[in-house]
Design a protein around this motif. Sequence first.
Motif, PDB file in Angstrom:
ATOM      1  N   ALA A 155       0.823  -1.208   0.000  1.00 21.16           N
ATOM      2  CA  ALA A 155       0.000   0.000   0.000  1.00 21.16           C
ATOM      3  C   ALA A 155       0.859   1.260   0.000  1.00 21.16           C
ATOM      4  N   LEU A 156       1.878   1.278   0.848  1.00 18.62           N
ATOM      5  CA  LEU A 156       2.725   2.462   0.964  1.00 18.62           C
ATOM      6  C   LEU A 156       3.661   2.641  -0.221  1.00 18.62           C
ATOM      7  N   SER A 157       3.802   1.604  -1.037  1.00 17.34           N
ATOM      8  CA  SER A 157       4.637   1.740  -2.232  1.00 17.34           C
ATOM      9  C   SER A 157       4.025   2.713  -3.235  1.00 17.34           C
ATOM     10  N   GLY A 158       2.767   3.065  -3.033  1.00 21.71           N
ATOM     11  CA  GLY A 158       2.161   4.093  -3.879  1.00 21.71           C
ATOM     12  C   GLY A 158       2.928   5.393  -3.828  1.00 21.71           C
ATOM     13  N   ALA A 276      13.485   2.862  -5.662  1.00 19.70           N
ATOM     14  CA  ALA A 276      14.010   2.306  -4.406  1.00 19.70           C
ATOM     15  C   ALA A 276      12.983   2.388  -3.289  1.00 19.70           C
ATOM     16  N   VAL A 277      12.162   3.457  -3.285  1.00 15.48           N
ATOM     17  CA  VAL A 277      11.095   3.562  -2.283  1.00 15.48           C
ATOM     18  C   VAL A 277      10.134   2.388  -2.416  1.00 15.48           C
ATOM     19  N   VAL A 278       9.746   2.087  -3.657  1.00 16.29           N
ATOM     20  CA  VAL A 278       8.832   0.961  -3.889  1.00 16.29           C
ATOM     21  C   VAL A 278       9.471  -0.341  -3.414  1.00 16.29           C
ATOM     22  N   LEU A 279      10.714  -0.588  -3.826  1.00  9.92           N
ATOM     23  CA  LEU A 279      11.404  -1.811  -3.410  1.00  9.92           C
ATOM     24  C   LEU A 279      11.565  -1.854  -1.900  1.00  9.92           C
ATOM     25  N   GLY A 327      16.443   6.288  -1.188  1.00 13.86           N
ATOM     26  CA  GLY A 327      15.059   5.916  -1.471  1.00 13.86           C
ATOM     27  C   GLY A 327      14.626   4.679  -0.723  1.00 13.86           C
ATOM     28  N   PHE A 328      15.509   3.697  -0.616  1.00 11.20           N
ATOM     29  CA  PHE A 328      15.187   2.473   0.111  1.00 11.20           C
ATOM     30  C   PHE A 328      14.876   2.791   1.573  1.00 11.20           C
ATOM     31  N   SER A 329      15.642   3.710   2.167  1.00  8.53           N
ATOM     32  CA  SER A 329      15.407   4.092   3.559  1.00  8.53           C
ATOM     33  C   SER A 329      14.098   4.840   3.721  1.00  8.53           C
ATOM     34  N   VAL A 330      13.793   5.721   2.761  1.00  8.44           N
ATOM     35  CA  VAL A 330      12.497   6.410   2.799  1.00  8.44           C
ATOM     36  C   VAL A 330      11.365   5.391   2.711  1.00  8.44           C
ATOM     37  N   GLY A 331      11.569   4.362   1.885  1.00  7.77           N
ATOM     38  CA  GLY A 331      10.570   3.310   1.775  1.00  7.77           C
ATOM     39  C   GLY A 331      10.332   2.586   3.085  1.00  7.77           C
ATOM     40  N   ALA A 332      11.391   2.410   3.855  1.00  4.43           N
ATOM     41  CA  ALA A 332      11.265   1.722   5.138  1.00  4.43           C
ATOM     42  C   ALA A 332      10.590   2.587   6.186  1.00  4.43           C
TER      43      ALA A 332
END
Length: 413
Positions: A155-158, A276-279, A327-332
């Motif tokens: 959901a948050l990958s949006g 990276a946020v999505v991943l 981006g990966f960290s923002v995704g987390a």
Amino acid sequence: MDHQNSRELNHTTAGSEFSRHWLLVLVCAVGIGVGVSALPFYTQGIFIEAWVADFGWTRAQASLGILGSTLALAAALPFIGLIVDRYGLVRPVMVSLLGLAVAYVMLGLFVQSITTFVMLAMLQAILGSASSPLAYTRAINTVFNKQRGLALGIALSGAGVAATFGPALISSAVAEFGWRGAYFAMALFTLVVGAVIVIVLSRLNGAKTPVNIDAKVAAEAFKVARASRTYWTIMAAIFCLSLGLGGLMIHFIPVLLEIGFTQNDAAKIAGVIGIAVVLGRLLVGFAVDRTFAPRVAIVILGACILGVLALATLGEAVALPAAFVIGFSVGAEVDLIGYLVARYFGMQAYGQIYGRQYAAFLIATGLGPVIFGAVRDASDNYTASLFLAAAFMLVSTTLFAKLPKFQPSSSAG
């Protein structure tokens, strides 16, 4: 959540959860991507350069809109949490998406000075407050248990999709129509997509509040949570993390321009952050269902710190991998707020607890760009700002390491 509901959820298999609620997850992803916490935030760096050119503002001044909007959203969210706990998702989201579109139009028409800019940015946040992840994550946390982390991640990958495509699309709109015209385009997009979101949500049971919330029980649950050390440790860890990441996200395109990239190339590299946020959201969601969530946060933050330090010292050569780990960290980050609140404190006062935790995240996200820009203005380059961001994230890592194991009752949701 009461014990009977917890037992019922524990008997639900992960497969049946997704088979029954996949459309809710998908629509929540779209809603989060178009909402007040995603599209305006991830495209703000495009507007900064236009405002500096048109009005002669400093980068710190141009960042005041983010500070004002995040402070306003932080003030509104505890009240929005109460509303969503009581009324569910559909009506608050409908009102907020309409309000967000109106705010875009006003920003395009009326910004002439720092004062009007900050006031309209704050109005945007208040009008769009229920389109933040608070409402959507409550719906996800209520109907998912076995794979709650993965459902939240999807959901948050949006927001990651917004971060991937938003900068390039808004950059093209600014080039074609000017920055004011770009705001009008964002308003139209929000109205069209928002109408689809509300129509679909109104047909889904998961978008309503399926558990009857006892106001006294919820108040007591919130009081107990707020009195705990865990509540404040989570808040402090998220606050420090957001100070670092907020400045990095808003100023990432200006950082790339400073080290030699063109506007077009900078926007493309910034798009890597979105991927990276999505991943990050998907993999972190998958990981926290299997591994103690604070440990996952520590590993991800360690990689981000190394990436930021590399960008500060090596510059253009490491821009792409640095964008990815940021981006990966923002995704987390936002994944962890909803997940930790549900696991440590349950669902009875979820809206109130999440609203305050997310408010701390927003305040730091607003302060970060101003601090980042002010340090850059004082030092004439972004190197010191990058080192400061890494220091904030190191403090956050230490705080995550202090969180206790989940209690079995909280784990059940």
